[in-house]
Design a protein around this motif. Structure first.
Motif, PDB file in Angstrom:
ATOM      1  N   ILE A 446       0.941  -1.227   0.088  1.00  0.00           N
ATOM      2  CA  ILE A 446      -0.064  -0.021  -0.008  1.00  0.00           C
ATOM      3  C   ILE A 446       0.826   1.122   0.004  1.00  0.00           C
ATOM      4  CG2 ILE A 446      -0.075   0.112   2.620  1.00  0.00           C
ATOM      5  CD1 ILE A 446      -3.029   1.125   2.232  1.00  0.00           C
ATOM      6  N   ASN A 447       0.438   2.108  -0.703  1.00  0.00           N
ATOM      7  CA  ASN A 447       1.393   3.393  -0.873  1.00  0.00           C
ATOM      8  C   ASN A 447       0.908   4.409   0.329  1.00  0.00           C
ATOM      9  OD1 ASN A 447       2.439   2.432  -3.318  1.00  0.00           O
ATOM     10  ND2 ASN A 447       0.895   3.009  -4.331  1.00  0.00           N
ATOM     11  N   PRO A 479      -6.927   2.586  -1.756  1.00  0.00           N
ATOM     12  CA  PRO A 479      -7.490   2.586  -0.372  1.00  0.00           C
ATOM     13  C   PRO A 479      -9.097   2.699  -0.201  1.00  0.00           C
ATOM     14  CG  PRO A 479      -5.396   3.790  -0.530  1.00  0.00           C
ATOM     15  CD  PRO A 479      -5.848   3.527  -2.111  1.00  0.00           C
ATOM     16  N   THR A 480      -9.430   1.985   0.782  1.00  0.00           N
ATOM     17  CA  THR A 480     -10.879   2.208   0.978  1.00  0.00           C
ATOM     18  C   THR A 480     -11.162   3.160   2.053  1.00  0.00           C
ATOM     19  OG1 THR A 480     -10.809   0.369   2.326  1.00  0.00           O
ATOM     20  CG2 THR A 480     -11.423  -0.122   0.240  1.00  0.00           C
ATOM     21  N   LYS A 481     -10.295   3.604   2.765  1.00  0.00           N
ATOM     22  CA  LYS A 481     -10.601   4.688   3.977  1.00  0.00           C
ATOM     23  C   LYS A 481      -9.288   5.352   4.157  1.00  0.00           C
ATOM     24  CE  LYS A 481     -11.487   4.246   8.975  1.00  0.00           C
ATOM     25  NZ  LYS A 481     -11.766   3.541   9.979  1.00  0.00           N
ATOM     26  N   VAL A 482      -9.542   6.874   4.411  1.00  0.00           N
ATOM     27  CA  VAL A 482      -8.201   7.401   4.549  1.00  0.00           C
ATOM     28  C   VAL A 482      -8.886   8.353   5.930  1.00  0.00           C
ATOM     29  CG1 VAL A 482      -7.151   9.786   4.297  1.00  0.00           C
ATOM     30  CG2 VAL A 482      -7.482   7.867   2.323  1.00  0.00           C
ATOM     31  N   HIS A 512       1.030  21.168  15.773  1.00  0.00           N
ATOM     32  CA  HIS A 512       0.267  20.018  15.683  1.00  0.00           C
ATOM     33  C   HIS A 512       1.202  19.468  14.649  1.00  0.00           C
ATOM     34  CE1 HIS A 512      -2.981  21.588  18.070  1.00  0.00           C
ATOM     35  NE2 HIS A 512      -3.143  22.507  17.305  1.00  0.00           N
ATOM     36  N   THR A 513       1.016  18.005  14.775  1.00  0.00           N
ATOM     37  CA  THR A 513       1.312  17.126  13.699  1.00  0.00           C
ATOM     38  C   THR A 513       0.200  16.505  12.999  1.00  0.00           C
ATOM     39  OG1 THR A 513       3.407  16.439  14.962  1.00  0.00           O
ATOM     40  CG2 THR A 513       2.601  14.777  13.237  1.00  0.00           C
ATOM     41  N   ILE A 514      -0.076  16.693  11.770  1.00  0.00           N
ATOM     42  CA  ILE A 514      -1.227  16.297  11.130  1.00  0.00           C
ATOM     43  C   ILE A 514      -0.752  14.912  10.336  1.00  0.00           C
ATOM     44  CG2 ILE A 514      -2.306  16.366   8.994  1.00  0.00           C
ATOM     45  CD1 ILE A 514      -3.292  18.612  11.200  1.00  0.00           C
ATOM     46  N   THR A 515      -1.416  13.818  10.696  1.00  0.00           N
ATOM     47  CA  THR A 515      -0.782  12.444  10.122  1.00  0.00           C
ATOM     48  C   THR A 515      -2.085  11.937   9.286  1.00  0.00           C
ATOM     49  OG1 THR A 515       0.399  11.934  12.227  1.00  0.00           O
ATOM     50  CG2 THR A 515      -0.396   9.933  10.949  1.00  0.00           C
ATOM     51  N   THR A 525      -2.406  -0.693   6.273  1.00  0.00           N
ATOM     52  CA  THR A 525      -2.125   0.881   6.422  1.00  0.00           C
ATOM     53  C   THR A 525      -0.841   1.537   6.184  1.00  0.00           C
ATOM     54  OG1 THR A 525      -1.457   0.783   8.812  1.00  0.00           O
ATOM     55  CG2 THR A 525      -3.866   0.947   8.273  1.00  0.00           C
ATOM     56  N   ARG A 526      -0.766   2.934   5.741  1.00  0.00           N
ATOM     57  CA  ARG A 526       0.158   3.615   5.428  1.00  0.00           C
ATOM     58  C   ARG A 526       0.031   4.904   5.912  1.00  0.00           C
ATOM     59  NH1 ARG A 526       4.509   2.013   1.873  1.00  0.00           N
ATOM     60  NH2 ARG A 526       5.686   3.851   2.769  1.00  0.00           N
TER      61      ARG A 526
END
Length: 535
Positions: A446-447, A479-482, A512-515, A525-526
């Motif tokens: 997965i990318n 991907p099916t979910k972000v 903040h850190t945005i992940t 997951t990636r």
């Protein structure tokens, strides 16, 4: 079984009948006798074999010799487990005034070897040949199986450094082997890790030992790839069916890596699914409505092969596709092959008819030791890694040959859509190194998502924070979910290989850190992260 003949097939392709050691008696070699190949120049050379047009496969070999040499044989030498071996490419090339030049036909794919001009009458397998110098010859290319002018199968190979990778078409064998050359260009270990991986042959593996279906089913119809039509339907079953074609391409980069693509519409019998098929049940073949495509990346320097399979609706309808990927590992002459399944820390031998479940859903690796009883680091043995992008329903071993096993899947191909699967195949002498290679394969399934807004280090005014970006096709499809910091983003598909995402949420003032985390259908997951400041 589908792979019982693979070893003979592959060895025949690699050797082309040219691996017999020279039988000529040793000639008298005087003090100071030498030969040196000057073209190809350098310490190594790569040759791409053109399987589509073998008549174009020629290599110009030139060099110089001491004045006592009147003719040379152009040979390629290497050391195998059975001892020094040579392949004669061209014999009795005339030497004039200490120089020679000839155009050598390359009749088939050769294994890694060293080009030498050996004085005619001297045996490379029996005499000192250190004074006959030349470059290491690395090969790459493909050869085709044809019925008339119709291609129905292939063998592809590439080699460089200390690695050799080969693949056959999916119905024949799939990824065939990745072996280590113990001393680059000269010492071939003897292919102890040879295997077939992720094949989709004409017949399945059953608990009774009697195949009762093809390894591919589309909407519960037995389905066949071109090699299966030729070898099984028209071969074993003596049906006179029109031979479907397998479309293939082969490209090789400067670093030795090669990419092979194959594609064909999956075919089924036109009347019914009697198995084995007969002239009554299978007078002709029709399309199932699904097209199969495989892309195999052969990475010899990494001792890896990367496989991506796609099943696409060709008729605009939805389809159910049941697959039984099959594999074979060549057992050692003595001892046992060892298997380490996900969740286990030890290699164990398999048993006839053994069924392994509890494999989870995510990408993972089945490790296979070529000899369960060998010591780690023994150059005569190695560890294979069979990595999947999503876990099969189970692993099933054959009832009578424990080196054969199957990995079943059930996929849904949406109308006008596709379903994807990915696999990795690696080999290393040590299990610890194989685990590192396999982890690379897992990571590639997965990318990581991209983040287009906000930019890294950006200042966002206020608490309202909007994050946008894109995700791309992975081994299991898009991907099916972000999620972004735990908030579910809205996905918009923009093509078969890309989707965009966007989400707005409230963030407190400060740094903040945005992940951003992408998740595929198998829960792989990636993530990617940036830092921003809300003011």
């Amino acid at each position: 079984m589908f792979a019982r003949a693979f070893r003979i097939t592959l060895v025949a392709v690699l050797t082309g009948g040219m691996m017999t050691a020279l039988a000529t008696s040793a000639g008298a070699v005087g003090t100071g006798t030498f030969t040196k190949i000057t073209a190809p120049s350098g310490s190594s050379t790569a040759f791409k074999f053109n399987g589509a047009n073998p008549a174009t496969n020629h290599l110009t070999v030139s060099g110089v010799t001491s004045l006592d040499v009147t003719s040379v044989d152009i040979v390629c030498t290497y050391n195998s487990v059975s001892g020094p071996t040579s392949q004669t490419l061209q014999g009795a090339v005339a030497v004039t005034s200490g120089a020679f030049s000839t155009v050598v036909p390359i009749n088939n794919l050769l294994t890694t070897c060293r080009l030498r001009a050996v004085p005619t009458g001297v045996s490379p397998s029996a005499d000192y040949i250190g004074a006959y110098t030349g470059p290491v010859l690395y090969m790459s290319g493909d050869v085709f199986n044809k019925a008339g002018s119709t291609i129905y199968g292939y063998t592809a190979l590439t080699e460089l450094g200390d690695g050799l990778a080969a693949a056959l078409d999916a119905a024949q064998c799939g990824p065939a082997l990745v072996v280590t050359v113990a001393q680059p260009g000269e010492e071939l270990r003897g292919l102890p890790s040879e295997a077939c991986g992720f094949a989709l042959p004409a017949t399945n593996i059953t608990g009774t030992g009697t195949p009762n279906a093809s390894a591919i089913k589309v909407d519960n119809h037995n389905a066949y790839l071109p090699y299966s039509v030729h070898n099984y339907l028209n071969g074993s079953q003596s049906l006179a069916l029109a031979q479907p074609a397998l479309a293939t391409t082969f490209t090789r980069s400067a670093n030795g890596a090669a990419t092979v693509t194959e594609s064909a519409p999956l075919k089924r019998c036109s009347v019914d699914d009697t198995f084995p098929p007969t002239t009554t049940s299978c007078p002709s073949l029709v399309n199932t409505g699904v097209t199969f495509r495989r892309v195999s990346d052969l990475l010899p320097l990494q001792h890896r092969i990367r496989v991506r399979d796609t099943f696409t609706s060709a008729d605009g309808q939805a389809h159910s596709v049941k697959l039984q990927y099959e594999a074979q590992v060549q057992p050692p002459d003595a001892g046992n092959v060892g298997y380490m399944f996900p969740g286990s820390a030890q290699f164990k031998k398999s048993s006839f008819g053994q069924v392994v479940t509890g494999l989870g859903t995510k990408a993972n690796t089945l490790f296979i030791r070529s000899d369960l009883h060998s010591l780690e680091g023994d150059p005569g043995d190695g560890t294979l890694g069979f990595t999947w992008s999503r876990a099969p329903q189970r692993v099933v071993f054959d009832h009578s040959a424990a080196e054969f096993f199957a990995m079943p899947y059930t996929l849904t191909v949406a109308a006008h859509g596709r379903a994807d699967l990915g696999f990795g195949y690696c080999e290393q002498t040590a299990t610890t190194d194989a685990k590192k290679s396999a982890q690379t394969a897992v990571n590639e399934m997965i990318n990581a998502p991209t983040i287009s807004s906000p930019a890294a280090g950006a200042t966002v005014h206020g608490k309202s924070t909007t994050v946008k970006g894109a995700v791309t096709l992975g081994a299991n499809g898009l991907p099916t979910k972000v999620t972004v910091n735990g908030h579910i983003a809205h996905l918009t598909k923009v093509s078969a290989t890309k989707a965009t995402y966007a989400v707005t949420f409230s963030e407190s003032l400060g740094k903040h850190t945005i992940t951003v985390t992408a998740q595929d259908i198998a829960a792989n997951t990636r993530s990617r992260s940036i830092k921003i400041t809300n003011v």
